[in-house]
Design an enzyme around this catalytic site. Structure first.
Site, PDB file in Angstrom:
ATOM      1  N   ALA A  35     -14.358 -23.022   1.921  1.00 35.48           N
ATOM      2  CA  ALA A  35     -15.481 -23.944   1.725  1.00 35.48           C
ATOM      3  C   ALA A  35     -16.490 -23.834   2.872  1.00 35.48           C
ATOM      4  O   ALA A  35     -17.702 -23.885   2.674  1.00 35.48           O
ATOM      5  CB  ALA A  35     -14.973 -25.375   1.619  1.00 35.48           C
ATOM      6  N   GLU A 116       0.853   8.103   7.640  1.00 36.89           N
ATOM      7  CA  GLU A 116       0.368   6.896   6.969  1.00 36.89           C
ATOM      8  C   GLU A 116       0.633   7.008   5.478  1.00 36.89           C
ATOM      9  O   GLU A 116       0.745   8.107   4.943  1.00 36.89           O
ATOM     10  CB  GLU A 116      -1.130   6.685   7.218  1.00 36.89           C
ATOM     11  N   LYS A 118      -0.064   7.262   1.619  1.00 37.56           N
ATOM     12  CA  LYS A 118      -1.175   7.838   0.863  1.00 37.56           C
ATOM     13  C   LYS A 118      -1.513   6.888  -0.271  1.00 37.56           C
ATOM     14  O   LYS A 118      -0.766   6.731  -1.230  1.00 37.56           O
ATOM     15  CB  LYS A 118      -0.773   9.208   0.306  1.00 37.56           C
ATOM     16  N   ASP A 120      -3.213   5.242  -3.489  1.00 36.00           N
ATOM     17  CA  ASP A 120      -3.596   5.804  -4.782  1.00 36.00           C
ATOM     18  C   ASP A 120      -4.907   5.152  -5.201  1.00 36.00           C
ATOM     19  O   ASP A 120      -4.927   4.131  -5.876  1.00 36.00           O
ATOM     20  CB  ASP A 120      -2.491   5.504  -5.786  1.00 36.00           C
ATOM     21  N   ARG A 139     -15.959  11.473  -3.404  1.00 35.21           N
ATOM     22  CA  ARG A 139     -15.584  12.801  -2.956  1.00 35.21           C
ATOM     23  C   ARG A 139     -16.115  13.865  -3.924  1.00 35.21           C
ATOM     24  O   ARG A 139     -16.545  14.931  -3.499  1.00 35.21           O
ATOM     25  CB  ARG A 139     -14.063  12.879  -2.872  1.00 35.21           C
ATOM     26  N   TYR A 228      -9.275   6.689   6.736  1.00 29.75           N
ATOM     27  CA  TYR A 228      -8.223   7.579   7.236  1.00 29.75           C
ATOM     28  C   TYR A 228      -8.710   8.774   8.048  1.00 29.75           C
ATOM     29  O   TYR A 228      -7.902   9.488   8.615  1.00 29.75           O
ATOM     30  CB  TYR A 228      -7.270   8.013   6.125  1.00 29.75           C
ATOM     31  N   LYS A 317       5.226  13.597  -1.471  1.00 30.13           N
ATOM     32  CA  LYS A 317       5.087  12.718  -2.628  1.00 30.13           C
ATOM     33  C   LYS A 317       6.332  11.885  -2.880  1.00 30.13           C
ATOM     34  O   LYS A 317       7.453  12.298  -2.580  1.00 30.13           O
ATOM     35  CB  LYS A 317       4.818  13.566  -3.876  1.00 30.13           C
ATOM     36  N   CYS A 411      10.531 -16.757 -36.234  1.00 27.64           N
ATOM     37  CA  CYS A 411      11.282 -16.503 -35.003  1.00 27.64           C
ATOM     38  C   CYS A 411      12.516 -15.661 -35.306  1.00 27.64           C
ATOM     39  O   CYS A 411      13.306 -16.016 -36.188  1.00 27.64           O
ATOM     40  CB  CYS A 411      11.692 -17.827 -34.369  1.00 27.64           C
ATOM     41  N   CYS A 414      15.716 -18.194 -34.620  1.00 22.18           N
ATOM     42  CA  CYS A 414      16.047 -19.395 -35.389  1.00 22.18           C
ATOM     43  C   CYS A 414      15.318 -19.459 -36.720  1.00 22.18           C
ATOM     44  O   CYS A 414      15.546 -20.376 -37.505  1.00 22.18           O
ATOM     45  CB  CYS A 414      15.745 -20.650 -34.572  1.00 22.18           C
ATOM     46  N   CYS A 429       7.398 -19.392 -31.027  1.00 23.11           N
ATOM     47  CA  CYS A 429       8.287 -20.018 -31.991  1.00 23.11           C
ATOM     48  C   CYS A 429       8.125 -21.520 -31.838  1.00 23.11           C
ATOM     49  O   CYS A 429       8.166 -22.035 -30.727  1.00 23.11           O
ATOM     50  CB  CYS A 429       9.726 -19.597 -31.684  1.00 23.11           C
ATOM     51  N   CYS A 435      15.807 -23.834 -31.369  1.00 24.66           N
ATOM     52  CA  CYS A 435      15.890 -22.389 -31.244  1.00 24.66           C
ATOM     53  C   CYS A 435      16.860 -22.043 -30.127  1.00 24.66           C
ATOM     54  O   CYS A 435      16.643 -22.392 -28.973  1.00 24.66           O
ATOM     55  CB  CYS A 435      14.502 -21.837 -30.951  1.00 24.66           C
TER      56      CYS A 435
HETATM   57  O1  JCF Z   1      -4.605   7.680   1.489  1.00 28.95           O
HETATM   58  C1  JCF Z   1      -4.998   8.718   1.036  1.00 28.95           C
HETATM   59  N1  JCF Z   1      -5.130   8.852  -0.253  1.00 28.95           N
HETATM   60  C2  JCF Z   1      -5.362   9.859   1.965  1.00 28.95           C
HETATM   61  C3  JCF Z   1      -6.009  10.995   1.475  1.00 28.95           C
HETATM   62  C4  JCF Z   1      -5.060   9.744   3.311  1.00 28.95           C
HETATM   63  C5  JCF Z   1      -5.403  10.767   4.176  1.00 28.95           C
HETATM   64  O2  JCF Z   1      -5.117  10.649   5.472  1.00 28.95           O
HETATM   65  C6  JCF Z   1      -6.056  11.950   3.721  1.00 28.95           C
HETATM   66  C7  JCF Z   1      -6.356  12.055   2.345  1.00 28.95           C
HETATM   67  C8  JCF Z   1      -7.009  13.186   1.906  1.00 28.95           C
HETATM   68  C9  JCF Z   1      -7.337  14.186   2.800  1.00 28.95           C
HETATM   69  N2  JCF Z   1      -6.396  12.936   4.594  1.00 28.95           N
HETATM   70  C10 JCF Z   1      -7.026  14.048   4.146  1.00 28.95           C
HETATM   71  C11 JCF Z   1      -7.365  15.083   5.107  1.00 28.95           C
END
Ligand code: JCF
Length: 677
Positions: A35, A116, A118, A120, A139, A228, A317, A411, A414, A429, A435
């Site tokens: 607020a 770190e 990655k 998505d 990109r 990153y 991955k 349902c 029942c 239902c 039921c």
């Molecule tokens: O978090 C990510 N998707 C991610 C992508 C993290 C990174 O440090 C990356 C990347 C893609 C390219 N570093 C590079 C060089």
């Protein structure tokens, strides 16, 4: 207000709002109520409306999204945006390490790696000139992307102006724009309620939100940015280690991943990967792997690139969160409130780290929208703690014998008619407690760990008790006899005795647990706790009016309406009376003295592994003493309870000088306030 005064006030407000924005969106550490922020923003908007010449493109008022574009302009990345090589197991990682050491002619070195998660999401580039955000771009193919400046400007964790000083004249920041899981789930829930098309996954939701030609739409989407690395740098110097560059970015007001760490040697990379894999489901965002980078920039330079990926980095991955499988059949489950949920029976498939053979299809509208048929090949998604879902259909793979899914008009349990309220997607239902499916679900919920916590009363046993006609209502649980239980299939005398004992123990509870256990629609644990705190006793809760409910934290019109309906139904009050006659009891809460609880006004955080009690138990006990228990450490945290395995929260607490205690100190503190475990 005169213009000079207005200019001064606008400057002050901008500085204040920028600071609050930074604390909220970058540090995840809000310092003022919403607020207060809104008041400041409104005042600034009023000033800018009166004196349009005072508008500054970097003003916090300028994040609402600009007028729609006809199309996106193309931009060229002067320094190409690279992709990453993948590793799928520990052997790939060992091979990566050997390649590094060989190229560097450092056969026995233990290299330092920056690690770190990655994320998505969508890779983006942010160009800052003299600290001012000049351009945001996707990109694209790595060389040519799209100009999405208008869209990125609406994302609150992206600074329009860098903080502090010492940044290069030209600084290109790279990172990922993503949608946190809770925002994604919220958006999709709302979309489904409105009968609109939900997004398939958070990544598509982020991409779709960023690709809007109308940035005012982007402004409404819960997007986040995490930086990153850097691209183009001119007129200034950055440190010579990747991890230090990230530290600089953080100092300049950009968000970096809180999990980022530096480790030494490839085995430590494996340990980092394993620890994140274990915590993956609990993270607030989707990740598809871990990125490992050689930390020293001079070594990066010596290693160079192969085609479009650096030799000095790799992404290991995780198992996929989406997989393809076949829909074998659809069953219809009846929930506690009568809601009928279509459940997909699937050919078992390994997804998100577990084998999945069931997934939700949500409701009839969703089946229609997906256009799915039995026999179809479908995409199943399992991410985090969310139940697996069917997110799309590969129509081109439909077999000849595929059959339509017929939603029942009665349902399946029942036989009562099913009905749908206007504007709702869910069919229910109407059988209520006639039921048996609804009865079973109500009893399972009542007995569950977070409700009345009847140990040993699992789902299968509840099914048995209801099917045998031994329990027809909640209070019937307390009439069960040893003889009845022992006569059940698969029930020994020991288990029967234990169950009677557990039922007896469950009678002594708290008002909050009891309210939650009743299974009132939309009344979850938090709402139940807020109601208990606000009214203190069952009688006060019952005597309250709809407007009294609305005054309680987190209670909106929908919840208030469900409460009124619940109390208006005579059967419900009769049931509560029966439970109390059976001996269910709790201490009333002295609402007048709620502030006099020993830990009132304090904020605690619990992390790591505890021995004597679970983290949930520790939280409940602390809340019982009046403490607020938060999920993350901030400067306002009074105390962090850290067990073995504590990670970033502990690091943050130390950095912020927050008191840290271990479990034995917690037990002592609890004992001091008369709580023994
Ligand atoms: O978090 C990510 N998707 C991610 C992508 C993290 C990174 O440090 C990356 C990347 C893609 C390219 N570093 C590079 C060089």
């Amino acid at each position: 207000m005169e213009q000079r005064e207005a200019a001064e006030r606008a400057g002050h407000l901008r500085q204040q709002l920028d600071q609050w924005n930074y604390q909220y969106y970058v540090l995840d550490d809000p310092t003022v109520p919403d607020a207060e922020y809104d008041r400041g923003l409104q005042e600034l908007q009023a000033i800018e409306a009166q004196y349009p010449e005072l508008i500054d493109p970097q003003s916090p008022t300028q994040r609402v999204g600009a007028a729609p574009l006809a199309q996106f302009q193309q931009v060229t990345h002067q320094v190409p945006m690279l992709s990453l090589d993948n590793a799928f197991d520990a052997r790939d990682m060992q091979a990566f390490n050997r390649r590094l050491l060989e190229r560097l002619s450092l056969p026995d070195a233990q290299l330092e790696f920056a690690c770190e998660p990655k994320l998505d999401g969508i890779a983006v580039s942010l160009l800052y000139r003299h600290g001012v955000l000049e351009r945001g771009a996707t990109r694209g193919d790595g060389t040519t992307g799209e100009d999405i400046t208008q869209n990125v400007r609406t994302i609150r964790s992206i600074p329009l102006r860098l903080r502090g000083s010492g940044f290069p004249d030209v600084l290109e920041v790279r990172g990922e724009i993503y949608m946190p899981r809770d925002g994604f789930e919220r958006m999709n829930r709302q979309a489904r309620e409105r009968g609109e098309k939900p997004f398939v996954n958070p990544r598509n939701a982020a991409a779709g939100s960023l690709r809007q030609l109308d940035a005012r739409i982007t402004a409404t989407r819960p997007l986040q940015m995490c930086s990153y690395s850097v691209g183009l740098v001119e007129g200034g110097r950055l440190p010579d280690r990747h991890s230090e560059i990230l530290r600089c970015l953080a100092q300049w007001g950009l968000r970096i991943n809180a999990e980022s760490a530096v480790v030494t040697g490839i085995d430590a990379c494996d340990a980092y990967y394993q620890s994140l894999a274990a915590r993956r489901a609990g993270l607030p965002y989707d990740i598809d792997g871990i990125v490992f980078k050689v930390n020293a920039l001079d070594l990066q330079q010596r290693l160079g690139f192969v085609s479009r990926a650096p030799r000095w980095a790799i992404a290991r991955k995780f198992p996929a969160q989406e997989e393809v499988t076949r829909l074998l059949d659809v069953e219809f489950q009846v929930g506690r409130t009568g809601a009928i949920t279509p459940v997909a029976r699937l050919e078992p498939v390994f997804v998100g780290g577990v084998t999945v053979s069931n997934a939700t299809l949500h409701n009839a509208d969703e089946i229609a929208r997906l256009g799915v048929q039995i026999g179809d090949t479908v995409v199943v998604r399992r991410a985090g703690d969310v139940i697996p879902q069917v997110v799309s259909v590969l129509v081109e793979r439909r077999p000849a014998g595929a059959t339509a899914i017929v939603f029942p008009t009665r349902c399946p349990d029942c036989g009562s008619p099913v009905e749908r309220e206007e504007g709702e997607a869910v069919w229910r239902c109407v059988g209520g407690l006639v039921c048996s499916a609804q009865r079973k679900a109500a009893i399972k919920h009542y007995a569950s760990r977070r409700a009345m916590d009847v140990e040993g009363l699992g789902d299968k046993l509840v099914d048995q008790l209801v099917d045998e006609g031994l329990v027809t209502r909640l209070s019937g649980l307390y009439d069960l006899t040893l003889t009845q239980l022992v006569a059940l299939e698969r029930m020994g005398e020991k288990s029967a005795l234990n169950l009677i004992d557990a039922l007896e123990r469950s009678k002594t509870t708290t008002l909050a647990r009891f309210i939650f256990a009743l299974g009132i629609r939309e009344v979850g644990e938090t709402t139940a706790r807020n109601l208990a705190q606000a009214f203190g006793s069952w009688e006060a809760l019952l005597a309250a009016s709809e407007s009294d409910y609305l005054a309680v934290q987190d209670v909106g019109p929908v919840v208030a309406d469900h409460l009124v309906q619940f109390f208006d139904a005579p059967g419900n009050l009769e049931e509560v009376a029966a439970l109390r006659r059976a001996g269910v009891t709790w201490p009333d809460i002295d609402t007048a003295n709620a502030n006099a609880l020993p830990l009132a006004g304090q904020t605690w955080v619990v992390t790591g592994k505890l021995e004597a009690l679970s983290r949930d138990e520790a939280k409940a006990l602390l809340q019982g003493l009046g403490a607020k228990v938060a999920g993350s450490v901030s400067a306002k945290t009074d105390c962090l309870v850290a067990g073995p395995g504590a990670g970033s929260k502990l690091v943050r607490a130390r950095a912020l000088d927050v008191t840290v205690i271990d479990e034995s100190a917690l037990l002592e503190a609890l004992a001091q306030h008369g709580v023994t475990v």
